[in-house]
Design a protein around this motif. Structure first.
Motif, short mmCIF file in Angstrom:
data_model
loop_
_atom_site.label_atom_id
_atom_site.label_comp_id
_atom_site.label_asym_id
_atom_site.label_seq_id
_atom_site.Cartn_x
_atom_site.Cartn_y
_atom_site.Cartn_z
N SER A 58 0.84 -1.20 0.00
CA SER A 58 0.00 0.00 0.00
C SER A 58 0.87 1.25 0.00
O SER A 58 0.60 2.21 -0.73
N TYR A 59 1.93 1.24 0.80
CA TYR A 59 2.87 2.35 0.84
C TYR A 59 3.50 2.55 -0.55
O TYR A 59 3.58 3.67 -1.06
N ALA A 60 3.92 1.45 -1.17
CA ALA A 60 4.56 1.53 -2.48
C ALA A 60 3.59 2.06 -3.54
O ALA A 60 3.95 2.91 -4.35
N ARG A 61 2.36 1.58 -3.54
CA ARG A 61 1.38 2.02 -4.53
C ARG A 61 1.01 3.49 -4.35
O ARG A 61 0.87 4.22 -5.32
N THR A 62 0.86 3.92 -3.11
CA THR A 62 0.56 5.32 -2.84
C THR A 62 1.73 6.19 -3.31
O THR A 62 1.52 7.23 -3.95
N THR A 63 2.94 5.75 -3.02
CA THR A 63 4.12 6.48 -3.47
C THR A 63 4.16 6.57 -4.99
O THR A 63 4.45 7.63 -5.55
N MET A 64 3.84 5.46 -5.67
CA MET A 64 3.85 5.46 -7.14
C MET A 64 2.82 6.45 -7.70
O MET A 64 3.11 7.19 -8.64
N ALA A 65 1.63 6.47 -7.12
CA ALA A 65 0.60 7.40 -7.59
C ALA A 65 1.04 8.84 -7.39
O ALA A 65 0.87 9.69 -8.27
N ARG A 66 1.63 9.12 -6.24
CA ARG A 66 2.09 10.49 -5.98
C ARG A 66 3.24 10.89 -6.90
O ARG A 66 3.30 12.02 -7.38
N LEU A 67 4.16 9.97 -7.15
CA LEU A 67 5.26 10.25 -8.08
C LEU A 67 4.73 10.51 -9.49
O LEU A 67 5.21 11.40 -10.20
N HIS A 68 3.74 9.74 -9.89
CA HIS A 68 3.13 9.91 -11.21
C HIS A 68 2.52 11.30 -11.35
O HIS A 68 2.74 11.99 -12.34
N ILE A 69 1.78 11.72 -10.35
CA ILE A 69 1.17 13.05 -10.37
C ILE A 69 2.23 14.14 -10.31
O ILE A 69 2.13 15.15 -10.99
N ALA A 70 3.26 13.95 -9.49
CA ALA A 70 4.34 14.94 -9.41
C ALA A 70 5.01 15.11 -10.76
O ALA A 70 5.33 16.24 -11.17
N THR A 71 5.22 14.02 -11.47
CA THR A 71 5.81 14.09 -12.81
C THR A 71 4.90 14.87 -13.74
O THR A 71 5.34 15.70 -14.53
N THR A 125 -11.94 4.70 -2.83
CA THR A 125 -13.06 5.63 -2.75
C THR A 125 -12.59 7.03 -3.16
O THR A 125 -11.39 7.28 -3.25
N ASP A 126 -13.56 7.94 -3.35
CA ASP A 126 -13.21 9.31 -3.69
C ASP A 126 -12.30 9.93 -2.62
O ASP A 126 -11.34 10.62 -2.95
N SER A 127 -12.61 9.68 -1.37
CA SER A 127 -11.80 10.23 -0.27
C SER A 127 -10.39 9.68 -0.29
O SER A 127 -9.42 10.42 -0.08
N GLU A 128 -10.26 8.39 -0.55
CA GLU A 128 -8.93 7.77 -0.60
C GLU A 128 -8.13 8.30 -1.79
O GLU A 128 -6.93 8.59 -1.67
N ILE A 129 -8.79 8.45 -2.93
CA ILE A 129 -8.11 8.98 -4.11
C ILE A 129 -7.66 10.42 -3.85
O ILE A 129 -6.53 10.80 -4.17
N ALA A 130 -8.53 11.22 -3.25
CA ALA A 130 -8.19 12.61 -2.94
C ALA A 130 -6.97 12.67 -2.02
O ALA A 130 -6.07 13.49 -2.22
N ALA A 131 -6.92 11.78 -1.03
CA ALA A 131 -5.79 11.76 -0.11
C ALA A 131 -4.50 11.34 -0.82
O ALA A 131 -3.44 11.94 -0.59
N VAL A 132 -4.58 10.34 -1.68
CA VAL A 132 -3.39 9.86 -2.40
C VAL A 132 -2.83 10.94 -3.31
O VAL A 132 -1.63 11.17 -3.36
N LEU A 133 -3.72 11.63 -4.04
CA LEU A 133 -3.28 12.60 -5.04
C LEU A 133 -3.15 14.02 -4.50
O LEU A 133 -2.66 14.90 -5.21
N GLY A 134 -3.63 14.25 -3.30
CA GLY A 134 -3.54 15.59 -2.73
C GLY A 134 -4.48 16.57 -3.40
O GLY A 134 -4.13 17.74 -3.61
N ILE A 135 -5.68 16.11 -3.75
CA ILE A 135 -6.69 16.96 -4.39
C ILE A 135 -8.00 16.80 -3.62
O ILE A 135 -8.11 15.94 -2.75
N SER A 136 -8.99 17.63 -3.94
CA SER A 136 -10.27 17.54 -3.23
C SER A 136 -11.12 16.41 -3.80
O SER A 136 -10.91 15.95 -4.93
N ARG A 137 -12.12 15.98 -3.01
CA ARG A 137 -13.04 14.93 -3.49
C ARG A 137 -13.82 15.43 -4.70
O ARG A 137 -14.11 14.66 -5.61
#
Length: 177
Positions: A58-71, A125-137
């Protein structure tokens, strides 16, 4: 079992799954491998803090999603050249209708692709996605809506062929008029 051997065991057991996730997220094998590599470097640094947790993936996947968005955010600031490269390069895609879906997914903007992957591939969920990507629901919902509209426009009902122009909206630019 030593912490280093636990990490090595995790990478051996879940590395392929992380690479598949990276491919779905990034849309090509090269960026997917980069995402996995960077996420595993960060996970290794955090490993002593995570060893008691049940789900380091879960840590690795969250990190990957955040890295993808940062790129994506960094590339948004790039200035694109008007002149196109001489030749074309196309990554190998699955066959048939699935290939059309992959092409349509790859044609989405990075944030829309990330939201679709997190919702339908990761089933967040929308809340989880928002938290992973650092955006609003609300942004999550609007990005999913826009992405699905684009996918529906690009993909005809099952059994009908997909015209190349729908998947490649810039096809034909640069031709003599």
């Amino acid at each position: 079992m030593e912490p280093d051997s636990r990490f090595a065991e995790f990478v051996a057991d879940r590395g392929d799954a992380l690479l598949r996730y990276g491919y779905v997220l990034a849309g090509n094998p090269h960026d997917a491998a980069d995402l996995v590599q960077e996420a595993l470097v960060k996970l290794r640094a955090a490993w002593p803090r995570l060893r008691s947790k049940d789900n380091p993936e879960s840590y690795a996947r969250t990190t990957m999603a955040r890295l993808h968005i940062a790129t994506w955010r960094l590339r948004r600031r790039e200035h694109l050249a008007w002149a196109l490269p001489e030749g074309e390069h196309h990554d190998a895609l699955p066959a048939g209708d699935e290939r059309d879906l992959w092409q349509a997914l790859a044609g989405l903007p990075r944030r829309q692709r990330a939201v679709v992957v997190l919702r339908y591939y990761e089933q967040l969920t929308d809340s989880e996605i928002a938290a992973v990507l650092g955006i609003s629901r609300g942004t999550v919902r609007s990005q999913v809506s826009r992405a699905l509209d684009k996918l529906r426009a690009a993909l005809p009902p099952p059994g009908e062929p997909v015209p190349d122009r729908q998947l490649h909206p810039h096809a034909g630019r640069g031709e003599a008029r």
